[in-house]
Design a protein around this motif. Structure first.
Motif, PDB file in Angstrom:
ATOM      1  N   THR A 214       1.093  -1.525  -0.155  1.00 44.29           N
ATOM      2  CA  THR A 214      -0.064  -0.090   0.053  1.00 44.29           C
ATOM      3  C   THR A 214       0.777   0.997  -0.099  1.00 44.29           C
ATOM      4  O   THR A 214       2.122   1.570   1.034  1.00 44.29           O
ATOM      5  CB  THR A 214      -0.653   0.209   1.199  1.00 44.29           C
ATOM      6  OG1 THR A 214      -1.668  -1.274   1.531  1.00 44.29           O
ATOM      7  CG2 THR A 214      -1.493   0.862   0.996  1.00 44.29           C
ATOM      8  N   VAL A 215       0.935   1.826  -1.039  1.00 44.91           N
ATOM      9  CA  VAL A 215       1.208   3.241  -0.827  1.00 44.91           C
ATOM     10  C   VAL A 215       0.344   4.387  -1.165  1.00 44.91           C
ATOM     11  O   VAL A 215      -0.652   4.353  -1.217  1.00 44.91           O
ATOM     12  CB  VAL A 215       1.914   3.457  -2.314  1.00 44.91           C
ATOM     13  CG1 VAL A 215       3.165   2.401  -2.827  1.00 44.91           C
ATOM     14  CG2 VAL A 215       1.160   3.574  -3.506  1.00 44.91           C
ATOM     15  N   PHE A 216       0.625   5.748  -0.087  1.00 44.41           N
ATOM     16  CA  PHE A 216       0.341   6.571  -0.147  1.00 44.41           C
ATOM     17  C   PHE A 216       0.837   8.209   0.531  1.00 44.41           C
ATOM     18  O   PHE A 216       1.959   8.213   0.052  1.00 44.41           O
ATOM     19  CB  PHE A 216      -0.591   7.285   1.388  1.00 44.41           C
ATOM     20  CG  PHE A 216       0.449   6.427   2.551  1.00 44.41           C
ATOM     21  CD1 PHE A 216       0.474   7.910   3.376  1.00 44.41           C
ATOM     22  CD2 PHE A 216       0.913   5.826   3.105  1.00 44.41           C
ATOM     23  CE1 PHE A 216       1.842   8.490   4.294  1.00 44.41           C
ATOM     24  CE2 PHE A 216       2.221   5.881   4.548  1.00 44.41           C
ATOM     25  CZ  PHE A 216       2.019   7.061   4.438  1.00 44.41           C
ATOM     26  N   THR A 217      -0.031   9.094  -0.654  1.00 41.29           N
ATOM     27  CA  THR A 217       0.830  10.716  -0.352  1.00 41.29           C
ATOM     28  C   THR A 217      -0.844  11.144   0.545  1.00 41.29           C
ATOM     29  O   THR A 217      -1.478  11.151   0.279  1.00 41.29           O
ATOM     30  CB  THR A 217       0.234  10.344  -1.492  1.00 41.29           C
ATOM     31  OG1 THR A 217       1.508  10.203  -2.039  1.00 41.29           O
ATOM     32  CG2 THR A 217       1.607  12.583  -1.893  1.00 41.29           C
ATOM     33  N   VAL A 218      -0.202  12.087   1.007  1.00 44.22           N
ATOM     34  CA  VAL A 218      -0.627  13.070   1.940  1.00 44.22           C
ATOM     35  C   VAL A 218      -0.206  14.655   2.151  1.00 44.22           C
ATOM     36  O   VAL A 218       0.480  14.674   2.285  1.00 44.22           O
ATOM     37  CB  VAL A 218      -1.327  13.036   3.395  1.00 44.22           C
ATOM     38  CG1 VAL A 218      -1.838  13.632   3.972  1.00 44.22           C
ATOM     39  CG2 VAL A 218      -1.722  11.296   3.583  1.00 44.22           C
ATOM     40  N   ASN A 219      -0.263  15.792   1.530  1.00 42.03           N
ATOM     41  CA  ASN A 219      -0.235  17.039   0.922  1.00 42.03           C
ATOM     42  C   ASN A 219      -0.751  17.785   1.717  1.00 42.03           C
ATOM     43  O   ASN A 219      -1.863  17.396   2.234  1.00 42.03           O
ATOM     44  CB  ASN A 219      -0.136  17.302  -0.438  1.00 42.03           C
ATOM     45  CG  ASN A 219       0.243  16.412  -1.513  1.00 42.03           C
ATOM     46  OD1 ASN A 219       1.508  16.089  -1.430  1.00 42.03           O
ATOM     47  ND2 ASN A 219      -0.326  16.013  -2.771  1.00 42.03           N
ATOM     48  N   LYS A 220       0.782  18.093   2.765  1.00 47.38           N
ATOM     49  CA  LYS A 220       0.051  19.991   3.277  1.00 47.38           C
ATOM     50  C   LYS A 220       0.750  20.846   3.271  1.00 47.38           C
ATOM     51  O   LYS A 220       1.767  20.532   2.961  1.00 47.38           O
ATOM     52  CB  LYS A 220      -0.229  19.091   4.577  1.00 47.38           C
ATOM     53  CG  LYS A 220      -0.526  17.718   5.451  1.00 47.38           C
ATOM     54  CD  LYS A 220      -1.714  18.089   5.861  1.00 47.38           C
ATOM     55  CE  LYS A 220      -2.793  17.370   6.394  1.00 47.38           C
ATOM     56  NZ  LYS A 220      -4.012  17.574   6.175  1.00 47.38           N
ATOM     57  N   ASN A 221      -0.253  21.885   3.234  1.00 52.44           N
ATOM     58  CA  ASN A 221       0.941  22.608   2.580  1.00 52.44           C
ATOM     59  C   ASN A 221       1.406  23.931   3.926  1.00 52.44           C
ATOM     60  O   ASN A 221       0.722  23.651   5.307  1.00 52.44           O
ATOM     61  CB  ASN A 221       0.397  24.159   1.798  1.00 52.44           C
ATOM     62  CG  ASN A 221      -1.218  24.390   2.178  1.00 52.44           C
ATOM     63  OD1 ASN A 221      -1.475  24.544   3.083  1.00 52.44           O
ATOM     64  ND2 ASN A 221      -2.081  24.086   1.089  1.00 52.44           N
ATOM     65  N   LEU A 222       1.675  25.323   3.697  1.00 54.32           N
ATOM     66  CA  LEU A 222       1.875  25.722   4.912  1.00 54.32           C
ATOM     67  C   LEU A 222       0.856  26.415   5.950  1.00 54.32           C
ATOM     68  O   LEU A 222       0.363  26.141   6.923  1.00 54.32           O
ATOM     69  CB  LEU A 222       2.469  27.388   4.652  1.00 54.32           C
ATOM     70  CG  LEU A 222       4.038  26.981   4.425  1.00 54.32           C
ATOM     71  CD1 LEU A 222       4.955  27.933   3.686  1.00 54.32           C
ATOM     72  CD2 LEU A 222       4.856  26.602   5.051  1.00 54.32           C
ATOM     73  N   GLU A 223      -0.504  26.901   5.018  1.00 50.82           N
ATOM     74  CA  GLU A 223      -1.319  26.854   5.345  1.00 50.82           C
ATOM     75  C   GLU A 223      -2.696  25.870   6.526  1.00 50.82           C
ATOM     76  O   GLU A 223      -3.324  26.240   7.054  1.00 50.82           O
ATOM     77  CB  GLU A 223      -2.764  27.647   4.511  1.00 50.82           C
ATOM     78  CG  GLU A 223      -1.690  28.849   4.292  1.00 50.82           C
ATOM     79  CD  GLU A 223      -1.119  28.738   2.951  1.00 50.82           C
ATOM     80  OE1 GLU A 223      -0.622  29.496   2.942  1.00 50.82           O
ATOM     81  OE2 GLU A 223      -1.023  27.582   2.421  1.00 50.82           O
ATOM     82  N   GLN A 224      -2.487  24.549   5.985  1.00 48.72           N
ATOM     83  CA  GLN A 224      -2.473  22.999   6.921  1.00 48.72           C
ATOM     84  C   GLN A 224      -1.612  22.730   7.504  1.00 48.72           C
ATOM     85  O   GLN A 224      -1.562  21.213   8.282  1.00 48.72           O
ATOM     86  CB  GLN A 224      -2.648  22.341   5.736  1.00 48.72           C
ATOM     87  CG  GLN A 224      -3.663  22.744   4.265  1.00 48.72           C
ATOM     88  CD  GLN A 224      -3.632  21.828   3.183  1.00 48.72           C
ATOM     89  OE1 GLN A 224      -2.863  21.681   3.218  1.00 48.72           O
ATOM     90  NE2 GLN A 224      -4.687  21.612   2.763  1.00 48.72           N
ATOM     91  N   ASN A 225      -0.750  24.080   8.466  1.00 47.77           N
ATOM     92  CA  ASN A 225      -0.314  23.693   9.664  1.00 47.77           C
ATOM     93  C   ASN A 225       1.448  21.972   9.291  1.00 47.77           C
ATOM     94  O   ASN A 225       1.971  21.560   9.936  1.00 47.77           O
ATOM     95  CB  ASN A 225      -0.363  22.457  10.485  1.00 47.77           C
ATOM     96  CG  ASN A 225      -1.566  24.193  11.205  1.00 47.77           C
ATOM     97  OD1 ASN A 225      -1.011  24.680  11.453  1.00 47.77           O
ATOM     98  ND2 ASN A 225      -2.640  23.011  11.856  1.00 47.77           N
ATOM     99  N   ALA A 226       1.936  22.008   7.634  1.00 45.81           N
ATOM    100  CA  ALA A 226       2.522  21.478   7.160  1.00 45.81           C
ATOM    101  C   ALA A 226       3.671  21.827   8.158  1.00 45.81           C
ATOM    102  O   ALA A 226       4.188  20.879   8.554  1.00 45.81           O
ATOM    103  CB  ALA A 226       3.499  21.562   5.645  1.00 45.81           C
ATOM    104  N   THR A 227       4.260  22.924   8.899  1.00 47.58           N
ATOM    105  CA  THR A 227       5.613  23.020   9.652  1.00 47.58           C
ATOM    106  C   THR A 227       5.405  21.857  10.800  1.00 47.58           C
ATOM    107  O   THR A 227       6.074  21.351  11.374  1.00 47.58           O
ATOM    108  CB  THR A 227       5.361  24.410   9.734  1.00 47.58           C
ATOM    109  OG1 THR A 227       6.249  25.371   8.833  1.00 47.58           O
ATOM    110  CG2 THR A 227       7.311  24.524  10.545  1.00 47.58           C
ATOM    111  N   LYS A 228       4.034  21.925  11.752  1.00 43.81           N
ATOM    112  CA  LYS A 228       3.799  21.309  13.293  1.00 43.81           C
ATOM    113  C   LYS A 228       4.044  19.949  12.607  1.00 43.81           C
ATOM    114  O   LYS A 228       4.607  19.316  13.173  1.00 43.81           O
ATOM    115  CB  LYS A 228       2.068  22.072  13.423  1.00 43.81           C
ATOM    116  CG  LYS A 228       2.734  23.832  14.206  1.00 43.81           C
ATOM    117  CD  LYS A 228       1.728  23.778  15.283  1.00 43.81           C
ATOM    118  CE  LYS A 228       1.389  24.667  15.388  1.00 43.81           C
ATOM    119  NZ  LYS A 228       2.550  24.772  16.225  1.00 43.81           N
TER     120      LYS A 228
END
Length: 313
Positions: free
Chosen positions: A35-49
């Protein structure tokens, strides 16, 4: 060929010890479905945290689960603006129904859902992570399947989690204009890597490393090369306080000539070569030089960063 040479050619650098005409590979079993997965988070979606939290978890996950984070600039939801995206990617040697509860327990901050996951064969997963269509798998035989471009790569190994302020500064550098064609691929260590001794093979970067970072910048117009190379050097300089030290380790397969090169006349001293050799191979470098001296004392097989013998013509 002798135990020393057999040890050296398994990770001691290509075009250094000779030409390998044939080899055997020991395969390991994999399940019919991964099983492969990708979850994208940008700066506005708390990518840093979320990335900050990932640092504490990824190297402790079960051996059947590999994770990585890809950092790049992308379009923002605000028209005409850019943001930075952290793409959390992974492969699990098993089915999605087993993966979801595992991630929810170990890394709930990611918010992994079934729609982020795809089940496929292991060989198809290679195409998935390479950005190619997963069918037909015969595309792996096509050397020109991916477009070619000029690039500069640099690498680091991280042994302590970066603070959030450090991550923020790193992410912000991707908002600069020169980062339009840049990516950083961050791959978790731990697992099996922690079980292999540093000197078992020439590649020494194993136990105690949280993750490896590979910084890459690409360009299509050669006149722009200097601009992009200067940017990645600034990124590398920024990361100095957050990565391995004494030496600042580097991955040999992404040759970084900024670290130093052999002399053009064919003679390089051990001290000169140690500048980059210790970064690539740590304490294994001395053994590699001894083996090189034994089997190729005239330094016939060489390149900009090949292992030199202790003496040369």
């Amino acid at each position: 060929m002798g135990e020393d040479l057999f040890w050296a050619i398994r990770g001691g650098g290509g075009n250094t010890f000779g030409v390998v005409l044939a080899w055997k590979i020991k395969l390991v079993p994999v399940p019919p479905v991964v099983t492969v997965f990708t979850v994208n988070k940008n700066l506005e979606q708390n990518a840093t945290k979320i990335f900050h939290r990932w640092q504490y978890i990824a190297h402790k996950l079960p051996n059947d689960l590999f994770t990585a984070v890809w950092i790049m600039k992308v379009n923002s939801s605000q028209v005409g603006k850019k943001t930075v995206q952290a793409g959390f990617r992974g492969m699990f040697l098993g089915g999605v129904d087993e993966l979801i509860p595992l991630i929810q327990q170990e890394f709930p901050e990611l918010g992994l859902a079934k729609e982020n996951c795809t089940q496929m064969s292991w060989v198809q997963s290679i195409l998935y992570f390479g950005g190619l269509p997963i069918q037909p798998v015969e595309i792996l035989l096509n050397r020109n399947a991916l477009p070619r471009s000029s690039l500069k790569a640099k690498t680091d190994f991280v042994k302590e989690p970066m603070p959030e302020t450090g991550i923020e500064g790193f992410m912000n550098m991707f908002l600069e204009e020169e980062a339009d064609f840049a990516i950083t691929m961050i791959e978790a260590f731990g697992g099996k890597m922690d079980e292999i001794q540093e000197n078992e093979l020439p590649y020494p970067h194993r136990a105690g490393i949280l993750f490896e970072s590979t910084y890459i910048v690409q360009w299509t117009n050669e006149e722009d090369a200097g601009t992009y190379i200067n940017w990645i050097r600034r990124l590398y300089s920024y990361m100095a306080s957050y990565v391995s030290k004494s030496p600042r380790e580097a991955y040999h397969n992404y040759k970084d000539l900024d670290l130093g090169t052999n002399n053009v006349n064919g003679y390089t001293s051990y001290e000169q070569a140690s500048v980059w050799g210790l970064k690539y191979f740590k304490n294994n470098f001395k053994r590699l030089v001894q083996i090189k001296t034994m089997i190729d004392p005239m330094n016939f097989f060489r390149n900009e960063q090949s292992v030199p013998p202790l003496w040369s013509p």
